[in-house]
Design an enzyme around this catalytic site. Sequence first.
Site, mmCIF file in Angstrom:
data_model
loop_
_atom_site.group_PDB
_atom_site.id
_atom_site.type_symbol
_atom_site.label_atom_id
_atom_site.label_comp_id
_atom_site.label_asym_id
_atom_site.label_seq_id
_atom_site.Cartn_x
_atom_site.Cartn_y
_atom_site.Cartn_z
ATOM 1 N N CYS A 1 46.622 -8.010 29.586
ATOM 2 C CA CYS A 1 46.208 -6.610 29.442
ATOM 3 C C CYS A 1 45.011 -6.537 28.498
ATOM 4 O O CYS A 1 45.120 -6.926 27.322
ATOM 5 C CB CYS A 1 47.353 -5.765 28.897
ATOM 6 S SG CYS A 1 46.875 -4.057 28.559
ATOM 7 N N CYS B 1 53.492 -1.791 27.661
ATOM 8 C CA CYS B 1 52.933 -2.565 28.767
ATOM 9 C C CYS B 1 53.469 -3.991 28.658
ATOM 10 O O CYS B 1 53.285 -4.646 27.618
ATOM 11 C CB CYS B 1 51.411 -2.565 28.707
ATOM 12 S SG CYS B 1 50.641 -3.698 29.878
ATOM 13 N N LYS C 1 33.868 17.901 -7.391
ATOM 14 C CA LYS C 1 34.291 16.497 -7.467
ATOM 15 C C LYS C 1 33.672 15.756 -6.283
ATOM 16 O O LYS C 1 34.127 15.907 -5.148
ATOM 17 C CB LYS C 1 35.813 16.386 -7.449
ATOM 18 C CG LYS C 1 36.344 14.981 -7.682
ATOM 19 C CD LYS C 1 37.862 14.993 -7.781
ATOM 20 C CE LYS C 1 38.388 13.600 -8.078
ATOM 21 N NZ LYS C 1 38.072 12.633 -7.022
ATOM 22 N N SER D 1 40.599 7.512 -15.468
ATOM 23 C CA SER D 1 40.764 8.303 -14.252
ATOM 24 C C SER D 1 41.084 9.736 -14.643
ATOM 25 O O SER D 1 41.502 10.011 -15.766
ATOM 26 C CB SER D 1 41.903 7.736 -13.400
ATOM 27 O OG SER D 1 41.656 6.410 -13.036
ATOM 28 N N SER E 1 5.407 14.202 5.289
ATOM 29 C CA SER E 1 4.083 13.583 5.452
ATOM 30 C C SER E 1 3.299 13.608 4.144
ATOM 31 O O SER E 1 2.588 12.647 3.823
ATOM 32 C CB SER E 1 3.293 14.305 6.550
ATOM 33 O OG SER E 1 3.104 15.670 6.231
ATOM 34 N N GLN E 2 3.425 14.688 3.377
ATOM 35 C CA GLN E 2 2.743 14.747 2.080
ATOM 36 C C GLN E 2 3.302 13.688 1.126
ATOM 37 O O GLN E 2 2.558 13.047 0.376
ATOM 38 C CB GLN E 2 2.896 16.136 1.466
ATOM 39 C CG GLN E 2 2.072 17.214 2.169
ATOM 40 C CD GLN E 2 2.390 18.590 1.637
ATOM 41 O OE1 GLN E 2 3.562 18.954 1.469
ATOM 42 N NE2 GLN E 2 1.357 19.380 1.365
#
Length: 747
Positions: A448, A442, A128, A97, A50-51
Amino acid sequence: MSTTDIDEGPDRTGDPEFERARARVEELAPEITAHRRRYYEDAAPTVSDSQFDELMHELIDLETRYPELKKNDSPTEQVGTFSEAFAPVTHLEKMLSLQDVFSLEEVQTWADRITAEVPGERYLCEVKIDGLAVDLVYENGRLTRAATRGDGVTGEDVTANVRTIAAVPQRLAAADGFPVPSLLEVRGEVYFPTADFERLNESQVAAGKAPFANPRNAAAGSLRQKDAAKTAERPLSFIAHGLGVLQGFEPDSQSHSYAALDAWGLPVSPYWRVVPTIDEAFAYIEEFGGKRHKLVHEIDGIVIKIDDFGVQRRLGATSRTPRWAVAFKFPPEEVNTRLLDIKVSIGRTGRATPYAVLDPVRVAGSEVEFATLHNADQVKAKGVLIGDIVVVRKAGDVIPEIVAPVAAARTGDETEFAMPERCPECDSVLAPAAEGDIDLRCPNARSCPGQLRERLAFATGRSCFDVDRMGYIACAALVQPLEPAEPVLTDEGGVFDLKMDELLPIRVVVRDPDSGLPKIDEKTGEQKVVTPFARQPDKKTGEILPRKNAEEMLQNLEAAKSQPLWRVVNALSIRHVGPVSAQALAEHFRDLDRIAEADEEEMAAVDGVGPTIAAAIKDWFAVDWHRDIVERWRAAGVRMQDEAPDPSEALPQTLEGVTIVITGGIDGYTREGAAAAVKARGGKSSSSVSKKTGAVVAGDKPGSKYDKAVQLGVTVVQGEDFDRLLEHGLGEFSSQSEESGDGNEPE
């Protein structure tokens, strides 16, 4: 006058109220920036929410009353502008990298090699961050460009989006001993704070979107929004961890550079530490291995660097990694939790897969509720019982799996799992597709709802039509709505005929995209239900309006009709047909009708197809309702042919006759895109390594194919050199291999 200086306005010289406002604005802007930094970076706010809001509202009020006091880099101007696309930009200095290692022994080997050259060097240890690497450029203290890592040389211009990140200063501040450099290139990570991640996923589901898999994906997806205003809605943050080009200031060590970055206002990690011995680096690894889920961001390892910049320059780098740094990656984590139940999900080809339903547990940085068990035989092989305490592991920090039961913890109340005889989605009798098959399937392929849901999600996914905004929840909604009673789609043939008035009434149970099982609302204990396509009715008129994502989904479906033929073939969910074989078929026949009409022998002769795939294709097109799907797509305007290539536009055949195997991720390419690039240059993309392989391209996190290439003496090309391989061919890489021995070991 600089564009970020105070704009000229009416002459208010001598106006005491204006001068007080000017002084207050100059106090508020840095104060708010500092509070943001303490909140997002240090996790130690010195004011309440709020501040903070009061300070922000005061600044907004002053800038509204006196527009000439508003600066372009004001804390109130964090949204940026809309970006149609990301332009390519070249980094001032290549982004390398890090060499990944997975054991302390490998760290010791690296340290021994360093101390043999430069004994007595100090190490800088840091966590990391599991985020998205970015490159920031400051000119005379002002942020002028931000880009993703890309391929290390060229990245995506995300300047507008990065400007919305509160932790990234728009302008650097000078400090005693740290003058602002004339040119500064900063490397760091954009990340999603863990405290905000669960709230994001809750909002994703409520909006009818699929949740993000992890904070890193959330950060990447948020930063790559084409509309910077959408990025601004996400609480992204940033931590700097390195330098590229630097002019006007010269630090002598990594730790000195961190002090400079901090002084200039750029956030650096609060967890870094300089240690004199590798044993103390090991202690650091152990310490933060235990703290890894208590930090403000996710981490996936520890980075160890030589602190002294002079020694770093002396040690140098390979074409891929610096020799003066190493990244220790944490191993997959194992935890114990209760196996609450074993249920079965149905995949797009009808395969019935047992899934473990777990007492939710946090593993490797994310909460796990489900784990795959593959098939009934594996359930038996692992010896797990419903009710067991089980060991759960996330292999590679990605896929949750049950390792084994804790048999000593059994009470006798545990029960054995029995594979159901009927499909849990449509009640059809499960059976093997062929004699000798381990898996049950199935047979109700067309009707389905489980199979259709998965086929639809696959067909509209990235490797097929790539329909943005049509995620898993949307697919489930079209196939298995709570309301209306009848599904909008009874097969995938109607997906391109969807209309908004069909979508708006739909309510649906939220399902887990991995298991297909319904999600449970923790507050109510009931299944989570959403209206994925409609907003709440207007309070005054009662009118139901569409969500923006629903409108965009229909627009993207329209655009997807022009996707190339191979994506259409892949979207048909023909058993055994994947992106590679789909591309081979499309390239050879260039017409879906020709594929359907071809005999097995002709198809089998296509490189990358073979007799098994050819037989599956003939079986698929022999089914009436399968052909109906094709005809409905055709009638809707889906592209069914590829134009023959113009010989004058053909790319140089630099890889003609060369077999290339790609392992690991390559920046700027999907797996299918990399394979297509090889083929476009006349090469053959293969999934297996042999002595006949021309080269193995080793991208990020290469797998066993890299090891086999080294073993067989096959040329290895690093991922960042893939574009060079495409442009110039294998010649220069082969000659390098001959000159340096086998040429396959990275330096």
